[in-house]
Design an enzyme around this catalytic site. Structure first.
Site, PDB file in Angstrom:
ATOM      1  CE  LYS A 170       2.015   2.119   6.680  1.00 35.23           C
ATOM      2  NZ  LYS A 170       2.129   2.010   5.202  1.00 35.23           N
ATOM      3  CE1 TYR A 195       7.764   1.462   5.230  1.00 40.93           C
ATOM      4  CE2 TYR A 195       7.402   3.802   5.582  1.00 40.93           C
ATOM      5  CZ  TYR A 195       6.935   2.500   5.620  1.00 40.93           C
ATOM      6  OH  TYR A 195       5.656   2.230   6.028  1.00 40.93           O
ATOM      7  NE  ARG A 239       3.931 -10.008   4.798  1.00 40.00           N
ATOM      8  CZ  ARG A 239       4.176  -8.768   4.408  1.00 40.00           C
ATOM      9  NH1 ARG A 239       4.524  -7.844   5.301  1.00 40.00           N
ATOM     10  NH2 ARG A 239       4.072  -8.423   3.148  1.00 40.00           N
ATOM     11  NE  ARG A 274      -1.674  -2.654   4.948  1.00 47.52           N
ATOM     12  CZ  ARG A 274      -0.520  -3.263   4.693  1.00 47.52           C
ATOM     13  NH1 ARG A 274      -0.492  -4.394   4.027  1.00 47.52           N
ATOM     14  NH2 ARG A 274       0.610  -2.720   5.115  1.00 47.52           N
ATOM     15  CG  ASN A 324      -0.958   0.724   3.628  1.00 47.09           C
ATOM     16  OD1 ASN A 324      -0.448   1.457   4.469  1.00 47.09           O
ATOM     17  ND2 ASN A 324      -0.271  -0.195   2.985  1.00 47.09           N
ATOM     18  CG  HIS A 365       5.130  -1.212   8.389  1.00 49.28           C
ATOM     19  ND1 HIS A 365       5.631  -1.445   7.131  1.00 49.28           N
ATOM     20  CD2 HIS A 365       6.003  -1.765   9.268  1.00 49.28           C
ATOM     21  CE1 HIS A 365       6.770  -2.128   7.243  1.00 49.28           C
ATOM     22  NE2 HIS A 365       7.017  -2.324   8.532  1.00 49.28           N
ATOM     23  CD  GLU A 411      10.131  -3.498   9.786  1.00 51.31           C
ATOM     24  OE1 GLU A 411       9.053  -3.813  10.344  1.00 51.31           O
ATOM     25  OE2 GLU A 411      10.236  -3.322   8.560  1.00 51.31           O
TER      26      GLU A 411
HETATM   27  P1  CMP Z   1       4.140  -0.754   4.103  1.00 48.95           P
HETATM   28  O1  CMP Z   1       3.764  -2.130   4.453  1.00 48.95           O
HETATM   29  O2  CMP Z   1       4.271   0.247   5.181  1.00 48.95           O
HETATM   30  O3  CMP Z   1       5.529  -0.787   3.286  1.00 48.95           O
HETATM   31  C1  CMP Z   1       5.889   0.198   2.350  1.00 48.95           C
HETATM   32  C2  CMP Z   1       4.748   1.098   1.969  1.00 48.95           C
HETATM   33  O4  CMP Z   1       4.882   1.772   0.745  1.00 48.95           O
HETATM   34  C3  CMP Z   1       3.495   0.260   1.790  1.00 48.95           C
HETATM   35  O5  CMP Z   1       3.049  -0.204   3.035  1.00 48.95           O
HETATM   36  C4  CMP Z   1       2.573   1.254   1.079  1.00 48.95           C
HETATM   37  O6  CMP Z   1       1.827   2.046   1.992  1.00 48.95           O
HETATM   38  C5  CMP Z   1       3.573   2.174   0.358  1.00 48.95           C
HETATM   39  N1  CMP Z   1       3.461   2.109  -1.091  1.00 48.95           N
HETATM   40  C6  CMP Z   1       3.148   3.147  -1.899  1.00 48.95           C
HETATM   41  N2  CMP Z   1       3.136   2.762  -3.185  1.00 48.95           N
HETATM   42  C7  CMP Z   1       3.437   1.453  -3.208  1.00 48.95           C
HETATM   43  C8  CMP Z   1       3.567   0.471  -4.254  1.00 48.95           C
HETATM   44  N3  CMP Z   1       3.383   0.793  -5.531  1.00 48.95           N
HETATM   45  N4  CMP Z   1       3.882  -0.790  -3.897  1.00 48.95           N
HETATM   46  C9  CMP Z   1       4.073  -1.130  -2.592  1.00 48.95           C
HETATM   47  N5  CMP Z   1       3.975  -0.237  -1.564  1.00 48.95           N
HETATM   48  C10 CMP Z   1       3.644   1.036  -1.870  1.00 48.95           C
END
Ligand code: CMP
Length: 136
Positions: free
Chosen positions: A12, A52, A88, A105, A115, A118, A129
């Site tokens: 990211k 998303y 994951r 992370r 974070n 993804h 994806e």
């Molecule tokens: P990612 O795995 O890219 O999938 C969706 C993203 O939303 C997640 O990582 C986080 O970076 C972001 N995000 C922001 N707020 C939240 C939340 N409250 N719960 C889950 N994902 C969140």
């Protein structure tokens, strides 16, 4: 049962900006992933919204899409046995505060938004994806 899978990984904007691309790729390789495809791109907000879409109803959706389109990202197709779950596990919890030692992370994540990486959450979504970024 183990089987060879592919999964989509994104480094990211927060991690690309901090020049962590090389270190994160090393972590993938050291954990047995093969990087089959990769490209560094910057996407438009409307593309982030499509990517998303599953989070459309969430309160963080708009900020999330602004963020993913805010700077260069590296998208990769990773392959190994049980790649989806393995990735994951290697990424760690969504919120870096909750991520275990040794995860990407924990090591590099700044916040739940920033974070650093993804990864696809299922084999089915991995196909969608991967197609999103690599079908042309
Ligand atoms: P990612 O795995 O890219 O999938 C969706 C993203 O939303 C997640 O990582 C986080 O970076 C972001 N995000 C922001 N707020 C939240 C939340 N409250 N719960 C889950 N994902 C969140």
């Amino acid at each position: 049962m183990s089987k060879i899978e592919q999964t989509l990984s994104i480094i990211k904007p927060d991690a690309v900006e901090r020049k962590l691309e090389g270190e994160i790729k090393e972590m993938f390789k050291n954990n047995g992933f093969v990087i089959l495809k990769e490209k560094k791109i910057q996407i438009e907000k409307n593309e982030a919204e499509k990517f998303y879409k599953v989070h459309e109803a969430k309160p963080f959706y708009n900020d999330l899409c602004d963020y993913l389109s805010s700077g260069p990202i590296v998208v990769m197709v990773l392959e190994k046995e049980n790649a989806v779950l393995g990735n994951r596990n290697l990424m760690g919890a969504t919120n870096p505060k909750d991520a275990k030692e040794g995860t990407i992370r924990k090591k590099y994540g700044i916040s739940i938004d920033k974070n650093s990486v993804h990864g696809s959450d299922s084999v089915e979504n991995a196909k969608i994806e991967i197609d999103f970024f690599f079908s042309n």
